[in-house]
Design an enzyme around this catalytic site. Structure first.
Site, PDB file in Angstrom:
ATOM      1  N   GLY A 173     -55.585  28.084   8.612  1.00 11.58           N
ATOM      2  CA  GLY A 173     -56.148  27.173   9.673  1.00 11.58           C
ATOM      3  C   GLY A 173     -56.280  25.686   9.333  1.00 11.58           C
ATOM      4  N   GLU A 224     -53.878  28.142   3.496  1.00  9.95           N
ATOM      5  CA  GLU A 224     -52.846  27.363   4.270  1.00  9.95           C
ATOM      6  C   GLU A 224     -53.415  26.536   5.256  1.00  9.95           C
ATOM      7  OE1 GLU A 224     -49.963  26.923   6.979  1.00  9.95           O
ATOM      8  OE2 GLU A 224     -49.348  28.837   6.592  1.00  9.95           O
ATOM      9  N   CYS A 245     -47.377  25.091  11.624  1.00  8.86           N
ATOM     10  CA  CYS A 245     -47.620  24.485  10.233  1.00  8.86           C
ATOM     11  C   CYS A 245     -46.624  23.780   9.838  1.00  8.86           C
ATOM     12  CB  CYS A 245     -48.276  25.356   9.408  1.00  8.86           C
ATOM     13  SG  CYS A 245     -47.710  27.106   9.871  1.00  8.86           S
TER      14      CYS A 245
END
Lengths: 508, 508
Positions: free
Chosen positions: B238, B260, B297
């Protein structure tokens, strides 16, 4: 005006320190200070070491593993060549016996460890290469990209030395430069080891900043060191108090830190084993707990004994041995002071002194071999305080009512390096073993049967680690090659990278 | 008085939550709330989940790997059986296209990952067993002894879902129970996945608390959850802000946490490559940066472009593509608000908007495909602020003067998941590649050549990880089996333990 201090090794130069203070080592056998003045390095000097280490990290990344191995082996030979001088110096600074301890056990362990690390550097066993040819993705463990700070403990002047011990060997094997922060208890030994190491660096032409040495830094500078943007990681072995301060600083900066902090190494004696061989176990326990004056991270500090006739006999037999033996010399007066305070803590929270309990007459720093005792019920009233680690020839015996209480006691144990169960050989203890093992297992890094935990073999299957607060992470070991090397690596994946651009270890 | 909320799964029961509040998901394509009321769980409920999870951890430790594998495979089949319902629900909650994204890419990826985890659970490849027969010391990776908390992100309702994604699969494969804290963006999808998962738990008779589900917890309860004595570890994907708060809490308690968090995934375009195939690269860049409305991401958020005619042509070609394409639907209004704020931050620190730069007209939550641009000199005035991650179809182009400046820019980059270099195929860029690669390499987890970083293959050689602050530790990956499983394990050594007492996986 100020007297000259022993030089530091920074950026390939042995040179006078820009120190902010000085300190002296002491001879614990005599209780007197040793003459040399060692510098307490300034912040500027630490930053200089970090910058030089950072350059070395860039160079070592592409240094062939064979050159790293040559260095480690040359260093091991150099240690053997200077064996007499090292052993004498270490004995003077630590009070540990020259023989067998320093000369016949610890020094060969140290050179063996360096040679095992050399082998790993040469054959790349630490790299865990993975090749996914279908997807053209490859991965490998790589050095961290910055110097590794190694802070060694006081109790192993060779085998855990910041410039020759397990963390050093593991960090270098993975192509990381090391900034050694010597233990202030044996700065002369550390200096001599660094001289030998640096000669080896030059002999094999490693980058000159591959190893650097500082003897001591102010507390706030130490916290900055482990959290500095240029640092790769830190390996620390020492007290929980210092370790947790360093951990907080490193964690906040997102810098890996591996800590080996404290452990009471619970030993559970089942009644069948005591009935079968109680006196032999008392002898093993006594030897293990007083080895090196009890100053081992794996010393059995808590023994859970059934409150039975057999248990009582074990207590008596142990007390006899503890009482009759001459206590060993402690590493220094700090340790003696801490011992006095921690035994007082145990007594304050309900433990009774069975034997010993106070310093032995000087001039050497000694503390009487000491056994304390508490009932299971009383232990459970203050389980946290009664797990205070006492770093010396001291153990707390907990007399447990029954198996249920043993399980409850174990459930109150913090994370430890080791846990041990002694059971009988005829199977009478098997049922109880099966009841307690699951609870002990998850609280320790290494589980033993019928053997005291003091010895830590340099085996690939060793775990010299364990759950917090024994260490900072349950997945890493400080001893055992190549596994211990993993701590000082980053995982590097290559995706669609052209073959000739892959690191040598990943090329087809 | 209060309306009924969707039930939570705790200790093997779907039951009403003892909630301290409620929330609703929204349909980002319509900009309207969805009807179901989801509970915000109380502290008491979280503690109950931890206690039940702790019991499950004890049970799962000795559950055969084959049973774990059966569960994972049954679950994967169940997901395929409910594919239509899952895809519809996820599309409604996230705005992601049903096809190809959810149905044809993400769902198969999820079931593939569960099956790879099943294979690892069955064959024990994650255990890294080591047998030292000479010394009778054995080691193995083991579950953590407590439940793993999984907090999934908003952008992958299946593949990183807290109850079906990579962290879930890895934690379960290592015999850890999971406490899933669903992402509030897609609670219905998470609930349906949990129903399928729990049916599978029952079908293979795993411990009923092997998986539990909470939808949301108050902030302070979340911090307590990840640092609670009963927890084994946490896997979080997140925002950096939330991640760092959780990390601080877990670190202080000595609890492992794998995060992460954020990444701008720098892409370096060398001039030879642009001269050779500039338009093709612009097309790849556009596709990668706008895929999933840029909410990956691994989306390329910073592109370093030479300030040359070829570089300028690339900028123009990219702008054209970004301008002409319809922006995708964002995951929610929080994301849209954040985008507006972060683009403003980039502009405040010197970036110029080349195209886009503001929300697109509603009712769907959309932000115009956006390119910003800054000179190398100006980037280096505010390198920290200009690395602000913008989670959406947005990238910052840095126009670098020369190779030296590229190196300086790279040296100012924070830790990232990926780093990419495009170079020409004739060798003209090779010298520059060799100069910049070492600096980029140590700042990223995965290094790519000639390929945008968005895709994260489930390969054993994948590293979906990287140096802080992309994650909390450079040695672990969140994707790639069996390596990702290692995060949720403790190293267990057995020393002189009788053979019949060793874990099955270690017996001769």
């Amino acid at each position: 005006m100020s007297e000259p201090t022993v030089p530091v090794l920074i950026a390939g130069q042995w040179r006078p320190s820009h120190s902010v203070g000085t300190f002296q080592a002491e001879n614990p056998s005599l209780g007197t200070p040793l003459p040399d003045l060692y510098p307490i390095s300034s912040r500027a000097e630490v930053i200089e070491a970090l910058e030089a280490g950072s350059e070395a990290a860039e160079a070592l990344r592409t240094t062939p593993g064979t050159a790293i191995a040559d260095f480690l082996e040359t260093f091991a030979e150099g240690i053997e060549d200077r064996c007499d001088a090292l052993v004498e110096l270490a004995q003077m600074e630590t009070g540990l016996p020259q023989s067998p301890r320093l000369r016949d056990v610890e020094l060969p362990r140290t050179t063996d460890q360096l040679r095992q690390a050399a082998q790993a550097a040469r054959n790349g066993s630490w790299r865990r290469s993975i090749r996914d040819e279908t997807r053209k993705i490859y991965s490998i463990l790589a050095p961290l990209g910055g110097p590794v700070v190694v802070m060694g403990p006081n109790n192993f002047p060779f085998a855990f030395n910041s410039v020759a011990g397990g963390d050093f060997a593991a960090a270098i094997a993975a192509h990381n430069p090391v900034i050694a922060k010597g233990n202030p208890g044996h700065p002369g030994t550390t200096r001599l080891l660094t001289e030998i190491a640096y000669d080896s660096v030059q002999a094999v032409a490693l980058h000159p900043s591959a190893i650097q040495l500082l003897y001591r830094v102010p507390r706030n500078v130490g916290l900055e060191l482990v959290s500095h943007p240029l640092v790769g990681a830190t390996g620390f072995t020492g007290s929980r108090q210092a370790g947790l301060q360093l951990k907080a600083a490193a964690d906040q900066a997102g810098k890996p830190i591996y800590l080996e902090m404290s452990s009471v190494n619970p030993v559970v004696l089942l009644n069948g084993a005591l009935s079968e061989r109680g006196e032999a176990i008392a002898e093993e326990f006594f030897s293990s707990c007083t080895l090196g004056a009890g100053q081992f991270c794996t010393s059995p500090g808590i023994v859970i004994v059934p409150d039975t006739a057999e248990g009582q006999h074990f207590v008596d037999e142990s007390s006899l041995r503890f009482t009759n033996a001459e206590p060993g010399v402690l590493l220094g007066h700090d340790g003696l002071d801490a011992l006095v305070g921690r035994v007082a803590t145990l007594v304050q929270y309900g433990a009774k002194v069975l034997c010993g309990g106070e310093p032995a007459p000087g001039p050497a720093y000694r503390f009487a071999n000491t056994l304390l005792c508490v009932s299971g019920d009383d232990f459970l009233k203050h389980p946290h305080e009664l797990q205070t680690e006492v770093f010396g020839p001291v153990a707390l015996l907990i007399l447990a009512q029954d198996t249920t209480q043993i399980v409850v006691i174990i459930k109150h144990l913090e994370g430890n390096l080791t846990g041990t169960i002694y059971s009988d050989t005829a199977g009478k203890d098997d049922e109880i073993y099966a009841m307690i093992e699951p609870h002990l297992r998850q609280r320790v890094g290494r589980l033993l049967n019928d053997k005291m935990p003091t010895g830590v073999a340099v085996s690939p299957a060793m775990n010299h680690g364990g759950p917090y607060p024994a260490t900072g992470h349950p997945g890493f070991t400080a001893v055992g090659i190549p596994t211990s090397i993993q701590r000082f690596t980053a995982l590097h994946s290559y995706d669609n990278v052209r073959p000739d651009r892959l690191p040598v270890a990943l090329r087809p």
